[in-house]
Design a protein around this motif. Structure first.
Motif, PDB file in Angstrom:
ATOM      1  N   THR A  36       0.946  -1.409   0.003  1.00  0.00           N
ATOM      2  CA  THR A  36       0.028  -0.059  -0.050  1.00  0.00           C
ATOM      3  C   THR A  36       0.953   1.427  -0.067  1.00  0.00           C
ATOM      4  O   THR A  36       2.026   1.167   0.573  1.00  0.00           O
ATOM      5  CB  THR A  36      -0.858   0.005   1.264  1.00  0.00           C
ATOM      6  OG1 THR A  36      -0.061  -0.094   2.502  1.00  0.00           O
ATOM      7  CG2 THR A  36      -2.051  -1.073   1.244  1.00  0.00           C
ATOM      8  N   LYS A  37       0.484   2.213  -0.745  1.00  0.00           N
ATOM      9  CA  LYS A  37       1.143   3.533  -0.857  1.00  0.00           C
ATOM     10  C   LYS A  37       2.556   3.479  -1.500  1.00  0.00           C
ATOM     11  O   LYS A  37       3.422   3.642  -0.877  1.00  0.00           O
ATOM     12  CB  LYS A  37       1.321   4.111   0.681  1.00  0.00           C
ATOM     13  CG  LYS A  37      -0.215   4.745   1.196  1.00  0.00           C
ATOM     14  CD  LYS A  37       0.187   5.625   2.491  1.00  0.00           C
ATOM     15  CE  LYS A  37      -1.277   6.048   2.859  1.00  0.00           C
ATOM     16  NZ  LYS A  37      -1.014   6.876   4.208  1.00  0.00           N
ATOM     17  N   THR A  96      -1.044   7.123  -2.758  1.00  0.00           N
ATOM     18  CA  THR A  96      -2.170   6.417  -2.197  1.00  0.00           C
ATOM     19  C   THR A  96      -2.789   5.341  -3.206  1.00  0.00           C
ATOM     20  O   THR A  96      -3.909   5.718  -3.603  1.00  0.00           O
ATOM     21  CB  THR A  96      -3.560   7.486  -1.743  1.00  0.00           C
ATOM     22  OG1 THR A  96      -3.835   8.169  -2.740  1.00  0.00           O
ATOM     23  CG2 THR A  96      -2.845   8.294  -0.611  1.00  0.00           C
ATOM     24  N   ALA A  97      -2.261   4.123  -3.108  1.00  0.00           N
ATOM     25  CA  ALA A  97      -2.819   3.172  -4.067  1.00  0.00           C
ATOM     26  C   ALA A  97      -2.444   1.836  -3.521  1.00  0.00           C
ATOM     27  O   ALA A  97      -1.625   1.686  -2.365  1.00  0.00           O
ATOM     28  CB  ALA A  97      -1.838   3.293  -5.322  1.00  0.00           C
ATOM     29  N   ARG A  98      -3.047   0.785  -3.875  1.00  0.00           N
ATOM     30  CA  ARG A  98      -2.797  -0.686  -3.557  1.00  0.00           C
ATOM     31  C   ARG A  98      -2.355  -1.387  -4.792  1.00  0.00           C
ATOM     32  O   ARG A  98      -2.345  -1.049  -5.908  1.00  0.00           O
ATOM     33  CB  ARG A  98      -4.053  -1.183  -3.139  1.00  0.00           C
ATOM     34  CG  ARG A  98      -4.705  -0.550  -1.801  1.00  0.00           C
ATOM     35  CD  ARG A  98      -6.127  -1.167  -1.538  1.00  0.00           C
ATOM     36  NE  ARG A  98      -6.674  -0.448  -0.596  1.00  0.00           N
ATOM     37  CZ  ARG A  98      -7.423  -1.083   0.395  1.00  0.00           C
ATOM     38  NH1 ARG A  98      -8.081  -2.302   0.371  1.00  0.00           N
ATOM     39  NH2 ARG A  98      -8.113  -0.377   1.154  1.00  0.00           N
ATOM     40  N   GLU A  99      -1.201  -2.130  -4.522  1.00  0.00           N
ATOM     41  CA  GLU A  99      -0.370  -2.740  -5.495  1.00  0.00           C
ATOM     42  C   GLU A  99      -0.203  -4.264  -5.403  1.00  0.00           C
ATOM     43  O   GLU A  99       0.073  -4.696  -4.230  1.00  0.00           O
ATOM     44  CB  GLU A  99       0.773  -2.069  -5.707  1.00  0.00           C
ATOM     45  CG  GLU A  99       1.712  -2.724  -6.812  1.00  0.00           C
ATOM     46  CD  GLU A  99       3.315  -1.866  -6.516  1.00  0.00           C
ATOM     47  OE1 GLU A  99       3.869  -1.313  -7.627  1.00  0.00           O
ATOM     48  OE2 GLU A  99       3.887  -1.967  -5.682  1.00  0.00           O
ATOM     49  N   CYS A 100      -0.272  -5.044  -6.460  1.00  0.00           N
ATOM     50  CA  CYS A 100       0.219  -6.395  -6.321  1.00  0.00           C
ATOM     51  C   CYS A 100       1.207  -6.490  -7.550  1.00  0.00           C
ATOM     52  O   CYS A 100       0.976  -6.177  -8.493  1.00  0.00           O
ATOM     53  CB  CYS A 100      -1.082  -7.422  -6.655  1.00  0.00           C
ATOM     54  SG  CYS A 100      -2.099  -7.588  -5.353  1.00  0.00           S
ATOM     55  N   LEU A 101       2.460  -7.232  -7.274  1.00  0.00           N
ATOM     56  CA  LEU A 101       3.340  -7.457  -8.202  1.00  0.00           C
ATOM     57  C   LEU A 101       3.223  -8.722  -9.160  1.00  0.00           C
ATOM     58  O   LEU A 101       2.664  -9.582  -8.543  1.00  0.00           O
ATOM     59  CB  LEU A 101       4.979  -7.398  -7.599  1.00  0.00           C
ATOM     60  CG  LEU A 101       5.126  -6.280  -6.755  1.00  0.00           C
ATOM     61  CD1 LEU A 101       6.527  -6.539  -6.232  1.00  0.00           C
ATOM     62  CD2 LEU A 101       4.862  -4.948  -7.643  1.00  0.00           C
ATOM     63  N   ASN A 117      -5.648   2.918  -7.333  1.00  0.00           N
ATOM     64  CA  ASN A 117      -5.772   4.159  -6.781  1.00  0.00           C
ATOM     65  C   ASN A 117      -6.793   4.265  -5.646  1.00  0.00           C
ATOM     66  O   ASN A 117      -7.919   3.843  -5.931  1.00  0.00           O
ATOM     67  CB  ASN A 117      -5.831   5.393  -7.688  1.00  0.00           C
ATOM     68  CG  ASN A 117      -4.705   5.649  -8.446  1.00  0.00           C
ATOM     69  OD1 ASN A 117      -3.379   5.355  -8.230  1.00  0.00           O
ATOM     70  ND2 ASN A 117      -4.853   5.675  -9.748  1.00  0.00           N
ATOM     71  N   GLU A 118      -6.268   4.592  -4.366  1.00  0.00           N
ATOM     72  CA  GLU A 118      -7.620   4.594  -3.186  1.00  0.00           C
ATOM     73  C   GLU A 118      -8.834   5.344  -3.684  1.00  0.00           C
ATOM     74  O   GLU A 118      -9.758   4.700  -3.441  1.00  0.00           O
ATOM     75  CB  GLU A 118      -6.836   5.264  -2.088  1.00  0.00           C
ATOM     76  CG  GLU A 118      -5.801   4.577  -1.466  1.00  0.00           C
ATOM     77  CD  GLU A 118      -6.367   3.104  -0.566  1.00  0.00           C
ATOM     78  OE1 GLU A 118      -7.527   3.161  -0.359  1.00  0.00           O
ATOM     79  OE2 GLU A 118      -5.549   2.327  -0.484  1.00  0.00           O
ATOM     80  N   PRO A 119      -8.706   6.472  -4.257  1.00  0.00           N
ATOM     81  CA  PRO A 119     -10.023   7.228  -4.871  1.00  0.00           C
ATOM     82  C   PRO A 119     -10.879   6.249  -5.723  1.00  0.00           C
ATOM     83  O   PRO A 119     -12.119   6.493  -5.582  1.00  0.00           O
ATOM     84  CB  PRO A 119      -9.441   8.510  -5.503  1.00  0.00           C
ATOM     85  CG  PRO A 119      -8.324   8.742  -4.949  1.00  0.00           C
ATOM     86  CD  PRO A 119      -7.525   7.326  -4.659  1.00  0.00           C
ATOM     87  N   ASP A 120     -10.583   5.253  -6.241  1.00  0.00           N
ATOM     88  CA  ASP A 120     -11.200   4.441  -7.067  1.00  0.00           C
ATOM     89  C   ASP A 120     -11.891   3.426  -6.328  1.00  0.00           C
ATOM     90  O   ASP A 120     -12.478   2.402  -6.855  1.00  0.00           O
ATOM     91  CB  ASP A 120     -10.420   4.036  -8.189  1.00  0.00           C
ATOM     92  CG  ASP A 120     -10.275   4.797  -9.279  1.00  0.00           C
ATOM     93  OD1 ASP A 120     -10.752   5.935  -9.374  1.00  0.00           O
ATOM     94  OD2 ASP A 120      -8.860   4.725 -10.130  1.00  0.00           O
TER      95      ASP A 120
END
Length: 330
Positions: A28-29, A34-39, A216-219
């Motif tokens: 996260t971040k 301010t985003a969530r991520e998977c590699l 992105n967190e806003p989404d």
């Protein structure tokens, strides 16, 4: 070694990706955002033609999807064409006129017939078993300028003929799971279908590899709404006509410009008389729909145009622009 999960349609893959990145992110971040991520997210599609999710909460812009694919195939980089369908993209043009990283077309296609795509087609025609039909999109110098706002997200595409079918693989450095993923898969699977026709072989699978899949967190509220009301996958999509050539695309692009610049309108009856397969007539009717939405504000789209759209396209337009559809056409 594990192969990517094979999904029957992109609808199924899209929901799976959104669920994983939104609820089980690895990071996260990342980079302070301010985003969530998977590699290292990968999936494959058994039927690349079923490229449009049926998710009302997403409000898919099917017109932009076709326009972007045509923009690529035309080898264009101008903000004038693509900015008409997605005004936000104009901001990425440093000079206000030409896009760089976002414009994959000039890197893949060339009107004089000496493009990476042309080389790939010639190579596979001579040597169907080749592993060399790989087309590079991201350029080495793009990340040299940290302030560059328009860096290609796609590293490259590869075509492989195996089992008598054309299989396509996409490699991406990063993908926005909410927005970019849907648009990229649409364009690349349509390009793959066009390539299969030029090679005279059936369309095989499409595989999508992403190093950084992120949200992105806003989404997140929209993502949760999509997952709460996923609907069912759309019906099987029609196949691109087997006689589609570059000349076919030229005719479609000529009409696209006429409609985009509001020099002409396209009545369904006239569309039916064009020397184009109903598949491409339908694409032009979608562009006519957008012409009316853009150039005829405060008026509903003509009933005859709405009636001429396929049920799937009709539903997508009604969902995306409900205020421009008359009550009788809903």
């Amino acid at each position: 070694m594990m192969q990517p999960v094979l999904f029957p349609t992109f609808h199924d893959a899209y929901l799976a990706v959104l669920e994983q990145v939104s609820t089980r992110p690895q990071f996260t971040k990342p980079r302070g955002n301010t985003a969530r991520e998977c590699l290292n997210i990968s999936f494959a599609l058994a039927d690349p033609r079923r490229r449009t999710p049926n998710t009302p909460a997403r409000k898919t812009n099917i017109i932009f999807n076709y326009a972007e694919a045509l923009w690529y195939l035309a080898g264009r980089s101008d903000a004038e064409m693509i900015g008409y369908y997605a005004p936000r993209l104009r901001a990425l043009a440093a000079d206000g006129k030409q896009l760089t990283g976002t414009a994959y077309g000039p890197r893949l296609f060339h009107p004089q017939g000496d493009s990476q795509f042309d080389h790939a087609m010639r190579l596979l025609t001579k040597d169907p078993g080749s592993k060399r039909a790989a087309m590079v999109i991201m350029r080495p110098d793009e990340f040299a300028d940290p302030a560059n706002p328009d860096v290609a997200c796609t590293v490259g595409l590869q075509f492989l003929i195996r089992g008598g079918q054309l299989h396509t693989v996409c490699f991406m450095r990063g993908n926005d799971a909410m927005i970019g993923l849907l648009c990229d898969v649409f364009s690349f699977t349509l390009i793959a279908e066009f390539a299969a026709i030029q090679l005279g072989v059936p369309l095989g699978t499409y595989t999508h590899h992403v190093a950084s899949m992120h949200l992105n967190e806003p989404d997140l509220p929209r993502v949760r709404a999509i997952l709460a009301h996923p609907s069912r996958p759309p019906a099987a999509a029609p196949a691109m006509p087997a006689d589609t050539t570059w000349q076919t695309l030229d005719q479609v692009l000529e009409w696209e410009e006429e409609l985009r610049t509001n020099r002409r309108r396209l009545h369904p009856g006239e569309a039916a008389r064009l020397p184009l397969d109903p598949y491409w007539q339908q694409v032009l009717l979608l562009l006519e729909t957008y012409r009316q939405i853009t150039h005829q504000p405060h008026r509903p789209v003509d009933a005859d145009v709405m009636a001429a759209l396929t049920p799937h396209h009709h539903d997508l337009i009604s969902c995306r622009w409900p205020d421009r559809i008359s009550e009788a056409d809903r």
